[in-house]
Design a protein around this motif. Structure first.
Motif, PDB file in Angstrom:
ATOM      1  N   GLY A 332       0.801  -1.219   0.000  1.00 36.67           N
ATOM      2  CA  GLY A 332       0.000   0.000   0.000  1.00 36.67           C
ATOM      3  C   GLY A 332       0.828   1.261   0.000  1.00 36.67           C
ATOM      4  N   SER A 333       2.111   1.158  -0.310  1.00 39.75           N
ATOM      5  CA  SER A 333       2.975   2.335  -0.356  1.00 39.75           C
ATOM      6  C   SER A 333       2.586   3.217  -1.543  1.00 39.75           C
ATOM      7  CB  SER A 333       4.436   1.904  -0.497  1.00 39.75           C
ATOM      8  OG  SER A 333       5.249   3.017  -0.831  1.00 39.75           O
ATOM      9  N   PRO A 334       2.583   4.541  -1.350  1.00 40.78           N
ATOM     10  CA  PRO A 334       2.274   5.433  -2.491  1.00 40.78           C
ATOM     11  C   PRO A 334       3.330   5.375  -3.584  1.00 40.78           C
ATOM     12  CG  PRO A 334       2.974   6.699  -0.562  1.00 40.78           C
ATOM     13  CD  PRO A 334       2.769   5.292  -0.105  1.00 40.78           C
ATOM     14  N   SER A 335       4.550   4.864  -3.289  1.00 38.82           N
ATOM     15  CA  SER A 335       5.603   4.746  -4.292  1.00 38.82           C
ATOM     16  C   SER A 335       5.468   3.488  -5.128  1.00 38.82           C
ATOM     17  CB  SER A 335       6.988   4.765  -3.614  1.00 38.82           C
ATOM     18  OG  SER A 335       7.164   5.939  -2.861  1.00 38.82           O
ATOM     19  N   SER A 336       4.578   2.595  -4.734  1.00 37.64           N
ATOM     20  CA  SER A 336       4.419   1.344  -5.464  1.00 37.64           C
ATOM     21  C   SER A 336       3.542   1.558  -6.693  1.00 37.64           C
ATOM     22  CB  SER A 336       3.784   0.282  -4.562  1.00 37.64           C
ATOM     23  OG  SER A 336       3.445  -0.872  -5.299  1.00 37.64           O
ATOM     24  N   PRO A 337       3.904   0.974  -7.834  1.00 36.01           N
ATOM     25  CA  PRO A 337       3.053   1.097  -9.033  1.00 36.01           C
ATOM     26  C   PRO A 337       1.770   0.281  -8.933  1.00 36.01           C
ATOM     27  CG  PRO A 337       4.907  -0.364  -9.470  1.00 36.01           C
ATOM     28  CD  PRO A 337       5.138   0.221  -8.113  1.00 36.01           C
ATOM     29  N   PHE A 338       1.693  -0.618  -7.943  1.00 35.42           N
ATOM     30  CA  PHE A 338       0.499  -1.434  -7.766  1.00 35.42           C
ATOM     31  C   PHE A 338      -0.372  -0.827  -6.666  1.00 35.42           C
ATOM     32  CE2 PHE A 338       3.963  -4.488  -8.854  1.00 35.42           C
ATOM     33  CZ  PHE A 338       3.572  -4.706 -10.175  1.00 35.42           C
ATOM     34  N   ILE A 387      21.719  -3.831  -9.509  1.00 28.48           N
ATOM     35  CA  ILE A 387      21.749  -2.933 -10.669  1.00 28.48           C
ATOM     36  C   ILE A 387      20.382  -2.907 -11.363  1.00 28.48           C
ATOM     37  CG2 ILE A 387      22.791  -2.574 -12.938  1.00 28.48           C
ATOM     38  CD1 ILE A 387      25.374  -3.767 -11.775  1.00 28.48           C
ATOM     39  N   THR A 388      19.733  -4.070 -11.460  1.00 28.48           N
ATOM     40  CA  THR A 388      18.410  -4.132 -12.076  1.00 28.48           C
ATOM     41  C   THR A 388      17.397  -3.330 -11.280  1.00 28.48           C
ATOM     42  OG1 THR A 388      18.908  -6.330 -12.966  1.00 28.48           O
ATOM     43  CG2 THR A 388      16.592  -5.679 -12.860  1.00 28.48           C
ATOM     44  N   ALA A 389      17.411  -3.473  -9.949  1.00 29.61           N
ATOM     45  CA  ALA A 389      16.489  -2.696  -9.118  1.00 29.61           C
ATOM     46  C   ALA A 389      16.751  -1.203  -9.254  1.00 29.61           C
ATOM     47  CB  ALA A 389      16.637  -3.127  -7.656  1.00 29.61           C
ATOM     48  N   ASN A 390      17.996  -0.833  -9.491  1.00 31.31           N
ATOM     49  CA  ASN A 390      18.347   0.575  -9.647  1.00 31.31           C
ATOM     50  C   ASN A 390      17.881   1.124 -10.993  1.00 31.31           C
ATOM     51  OD1 ASN A 390      19.554   2.803  -8.372  1.00 31.31           O
ATOM     52  ND2 ASN A 390      21.414   2.576  -9.576  1.00 31.31           N
ATOM     53  N   ASN A 391      17.759   0.247 -12.005  1.00 34.72           N
ATOM     54  CA  ASN A 391      17.411   0.705 -13.357  1.00 34.72           C
ATOM     55  C   ASN A 391      15.917   0.650 -13.659  1.00 34.72           C
ATOM     56  OD1 ASN A 391      20.057   1.252 -14.021  1.00 34.72           O
ATOM     57  ND2 ASN A 391      20.427  -0.784 -14.881  1.00 34.72           N
ATOM     58  N   LEU A 392      15.138  -0.028 -12.819  1.00 32.01           N
ATOM     59  CA  LEU A 392      13.696  -0.122 -13.064  1.00 32.01           C
ATOM     60  C   LEU A 392      12.996   1.124 -12.518  1.00 32.01           C
ATOM     61  CD1 LEU A 392      13.024  -3.897 -12.246  1.00 32.01           C
ATOM     62  CD2 LEU A 392      13.410  -2.823 -14.470  1.00 32.01           C
ATOM     63  N   ASP A 393      13.322   2.279 -13.137  1.00 30.21           N
ATOM     64  CA  ASP A 393      12.830   3.563 -12.664  1.00 30.21           C
ATOM     65  C   ASP A 393      11.931   4.277 -13.661  1.00 30.21           C
ATOM     66  OD1 ASP A 393      14.756   4.031 -14.536  1.00 30.21           O
ATOM     67  OD2 ASP A 393      15.929   5.450 -13.334  1.00 30.21           O
ATOM     68  N   GLY A 394      11.577   3.616 -14.748  1.00 32.16           N
ATOM     69  CA  GLY A 394      10.759   4.242 -15.760  1.00 32.16           C
ATOM     70  C   GLY A 394      11.544   4.937 -16.840  1.00 32.16           C
ATOM     71  N   SER A 396      15.412   3.967 -17.495  1.00 32.01           N
ATOM     72  CA  SER A 396      16.291   2.913 -18.021  1.00 32.01           C
ATOM     73  C   SER A 396      15.540   1.610 -18.247  1.00 32.01           C
ATOM     74  CB  SER A 396      17.463   2.672 -17.053  1.00 32.01           C
ATOM     75  OG  SER A 396      18.175   3.869 -16.823  1.00 32.01           O
ATOM     76  N   GLY A 397      14.368   1.485 -17.647  1.00 32.74           N
ATOM     77  CA  GLY A 397      13.585   0.268 -17.764  1.00 32.74           C
ATOM     78  C   GLY A 397      12.168   0.533 -17.310  1.00 32.74           C
ATOM     79  N   PRO A 398      11.353  -0.498 -17.143  1.00 30.64           N
ATOM     80  CA  PRO A 398       9.966  -0.306 -16.686  1.00 30.64           C
ATOM     81  C   PRO A 398       9.922   0.374 -15.320  1.00 30.64           C
ATOM     82  CG  PRO A 398      10.338  -2.549 -17.476  1.00 30.64           C
ATOM     83  CD  PRO A 398      11.676  -1.903 -17.404  1.00 30.64           C
ATOM     84  N   ASP A 399       8.861   1.088 -15.062  1.00 30.05           N
ATOM     85  CA  ASP A 399       8.699   1.767 -13.778  1.00 30.05           C
ATOM     86  C   ASP A 399       8.133   0.777 -12.762  1.00 30.05           C
ATOM     87  OD1 ASP A 399       8.470   3.522 -11.745  1.00 30.05           O
ATOM     88  OD2 ASP A 399       6.804   4.675 -12.588  1.00 30.05           O
ATOM     89  N   LEU A 400       9.047   0.124 -12.031  1.00 29.43           N
ATOM     90  CA  LEU A 400       8.628  -0.911 -11.085  1.00 29.43           C
ATOM     91  C   LEU A 400       9.170  -0.650  -9.680  1.00 29.43           C
ATOM     92  CD1 LEU A 400       7.131  -3.602 -10.706  1.00 29.43           C
ATOM     93  CD2 LEU A 400       9.279  -4.774 -11.257  1.00 29.43           C
ATOM     94  N   THR A 401      10.451  -0.329  -9.578  1.00 27.98           N
ATOM     95  CA  THR A 401      11.083  -0.185  -8.262  1.00 27.98           C
ATOM     96  C   THR A 401      11.400   1.257  -7.906  1.00 27.98           C
ATOM     97  OG1 THR A 401      13.314  -0.453  -9.167  1.00 27.98           O
ATOM     98  CG2 THR A 401      12.141  -2.455  -8.543  1.00 27.98           C
ATOM     99  N   ASN A 402      11.064   2.201  -8.759  1.00 28.52           N
ATOM    100  CA  ASN A 402      11.327   3.620  -8.511  1.00 28.52           C
ATOM    101  C   ASN A 402      12.823   3.928  -8.456  1.00 28.52           C
ATOM    102  OD1 ASN A 402      10.302   6.201  -8.281  1.00 28.52           O
ATOM    103  ND2 ASN A 402      10.257   6.158  -6.041  1.00 28.52           N
ATOM    104  N   GLY A 403      13.649   3.066  -9.055  1.00 29.89           N
ATOM    105  CA  GLY A 403      15.081   3.317  -9.186  1.00 29.89           C
ATOM    106  C   GLY A 403      15.799   3.467  -7.873  1.00 29.89           C
ATOM    107  N   SER A 404      16.721   4.416  -7.825  1.00 38.08           N
ATOM    108  CA  SER A 404      17.542   4.620  -6.631  1.00 38.08           C
ATOM    109  C   SER A 404      16.734   5.168  -5.461  1.00 38.08           C
ATOM    110  CB  SER A 404      18.701   5.564  -6.947  1.00 38.08           C
ATOM    111  OG  SER A 404      18.207   6.818  -7.396  1.00 38.08           O
TER     112      SER A 404
END
Length: 608
Positions: A332-338, A387-394, A396-404
């Motif tokens: 339920g975090s506001p930073s989560s895409p779900f 590195i993957t979690a850092n790049n999934l910011d919308g 470098s990659g899909p917006d999933l983990t909000n990057g750094s």
């Protein structure tokens, strides 16, 4: 013609029964100096050590030890007790079942190290030895006398087992193997064999309670040290004090007693841990306690992979991150895409399942490798995850983990109406946020311990040990090595993910920088592996204790700044040099590292 040969006598070897020490001092005189020095060290703690209260701990009071004086009091009392025990004083000989001289040496080092560190700290802080009062001078002199007396005692080697001169070496080996097999049969028949003359069960249970109470007291004192000098003194006293107890044989005796009552010991340990928040007046140290439990739980999961299955995993912290990210995304975090908010039990299942899936996906193509090659692949997986979690910011990659920036503003847990972010009054004690999470993490730790114990004692657990000892031989006996290793990888990953779900809610934010291979603050892969090796591979209590030390000590040594990791590294080197099997080793690893001490001298025969 048959001749009997023995090893040539080494001139420098100590002679059994020698009555004079290294400086030619008679053993009774040296022992008296050590014991007297310990008594005087105790007396010095009731005197003032300095004239001003500017030095932390207020060492200006007569008749009431405070601060570092308490540690010198404990070390001096141990020195005096071990000295009297080595004299054979009635009622004290039970303190040194393995001999008193070795314990006396380490106890005197504890008193000497703590007293002289305090004297030097006072002189350095206040500007010279002129700031010492009579108690400080007496403590320095008495501890020096004690350490000199203890270290001039003669070193005596125990006499080897008597052997039949007509018995061949092979016959002697067969005799030893038969004796060992009888011990193994007794162990499988009824647990640890009960020695003749052992204490009654109720007395041993009382000893276990005393051991757990002592452990809780030492841990609470160490974590609650209010200034840097006191913590360093605590490390000196605790380190040499543990070595003294180990030399005296008390640690081995305690291990035997707890092994005979494993269930009682385990339940008692969790009860003692549950009492920890009630010993704190605020949430400051409960914060450290919950992080220690998270670190210890993940280390215990890694112990399945490394300690039982013998797989060197250098990227294990990534599984902790997978579980934390999975739980954060559905929290339920506001930073989560779900836009979902799962209850805690569902978030736990999601985190553990996600780590399990990643464990299988990574393990399936890589576990056919062995040794260093497997270690390099797992190290690569850990870096790829970060590195993957850092790049999934919308970008470098899909917006999933909000990057750094990670997943932020993770809400506190609310289980059956119990808000973990609020304070609660329990029996007149106020339990804060981190204490609430401490109790939750303690329950999860109990689940992980249960899984580790049951799996280790099962058929698959014995297969893990067989793979660890010799994979080729295990294959020859019909064990599917790949399947067994994959199960170990999957179970260890799911346990790490389980701990990650709690970590996400405790820290409020999950970021890629929390899951490095190495860094100044655990948990990271290097510290997790060090916790397993330091505590004792293949045991339950070993990684728990190792993780506690590896989290607490760097946290307390932050005042050293750039020298923090240097001091910490030197301490690890010394510990691995003198106790390579770990603090709480299993019997197999203890024999591997100290085989020369366990095996008796064997006389060989040569036919002419």
């Amino acid at each position: 013609m048959t001749t009997q040969t023995t090893a040539p006598e080494t001139p420098s070897a100590p002679v059994a029964g020698r009555t004079s020490g290294a400086l030619g001092m008679p053993a009774p005189v040296a022992r008296a100096l050590a014991t007297g020095g310990g008594v005087l060290s105790v007396v010095s703690t009731f005197l003032a050590w300095t004239w001003t209260s500017e030095f932390p701990g207020d060492l200006t009071v007569y008749g009431y030890p405070g601060g570092l004086q308490v540690l010198v009091l404990i070390a001096g009392a141990l020195t005096a007790l071990f000295g009297l025990s080595s004299y054979g004083v009635k009622g004290l000989t039970g303190l040194t079942p393995a001999g008193g001289d070795g314990a006396l040496r380490f106890a005197s080092l504890a008193a000497f190290g703590t007293a002289w560190y305090t004297v030097i700290a006072i002189s350095s802080t206040l500007g010279g030895v002129v700031n010492l009062e009579p108690g400080g001078y007496l403590a320095a002199a008495a501890s020096l006398i004690a350490v000199l007396g203890a270290h001039t005692l003669p070193f005596e080697r125990p006499e080897p087992d008597p052997l039949d001169p007509d018995e061949s070496a092979w016959e002697h080996i067969k005799h030893r193997l038969a004796h060992g097999w009888q011990t193994v049969k007794a162990s499988y028949a009824g647990g640890t064999p009960r020695p003749v003359g052992a204490l009654p069960s109720y007395a041993e249970i009382l000893i276990i309670v005393a051991i757990l109470a002592l452990g809780l007291t030492v841990f609470t004192y160490g974590i609650g040290t209010s200034y840097d000098e006191l913590f360093i003194g605590f490390l000196i006293t605790a380190g040499f004090g543990f070595a003294a107890l180990n030399k005296a044989g008390l640690v081995a005796q305690a291990s035997q007693i707890t092994a005979r009552h494993q269930n009682i010991t385990m339940v008692g340990a969790f009860v003692a841990a549950a009492l920890f928040p009630f010993t704190q007046t605020d949430d400051q140290y409960a914060t450290v306690g919950v992080y220690i439990l998270i670190f210890a739980t993940v280390a215990l999961g890694l112990n399945i992979v490394v300690g039982l299955a013998g797989l060197l995993d250098l990227g294990y912290v990534a599984f902790l991150g997978v579980g934390a990210y999975a739980a954060a995304l559905v929290s339920g975090s506001p930073s989560s895409p779900f836009d979902v908010h799962f209850p805690f039990w569902a978030a736990v299942l999601v985190g553990a399942a996600a780590s399990l899936v990643f464990g299988v996906l990574i393990g399936a193509p890589t576990l056919r490798l062995r040794g260093d090659y497997l270690a390099i692949v797992t190290l690569g997986f850990g870096e790829i995850f970060r590195i993957t979690a850092n790049n999934l910011d919308g970008t470098s990659g899909p917006d999933l983990t909000n990057g750094s920036n990670g997943i932020a503003s993770i809400p506190n847990l609310d289980i059956l109406g119990f808000d973990f972010g609020a304070q609660h009054d329990v029996g007149g004690f106020t339990i804060g946020r981190f204490a609430n999470y401490f109790f939750l993490m303690l329950i999860i730790t109990a689940v992980v311990v249960l899984v580790f114990r049951r799996s280790g004692d099962s058929r698959i657990g014995r297969a893990w040990v067989a793979i660890r000892e010799d994979e080729t031989a295990a294959h020859a006996m019909g064990i599917n090595g790949f399947r067994v290793k994959l199960i170990a990888f999957a179970v260890g990953a799911s346990l790490a993910g389980l701990a990650g779900t709690v970590q996400a809610h405790v820290t409020y934010t999950v970021t890629p920088e929390q899951y490095l291979f190495a860094g100044p603050i655990p948990p990271n892969s290097a510290f997790l592996l060090a916790a397993v090796v330091l505590g004792g591979m293949g045991t339950i209590s070993g990684p728990l204790i190792g993780a506690s030390l590896l989290f607490l000590i760097p946290n307390k040594l932050q005042f050293l700044g750039d020298y923090q990791l240097l001091a910490f590294g030197v301490a690890l080197i010394l510990l691995m040099r003198f106790r390579p099997e770990g603090l709480i080793p299993n019997r197999r690893r203890q024999l591997e590292f100290h085989e020369e001490a366990e095996a008796p001298a064997v006389l060989t025969k040569a036919g002419a």
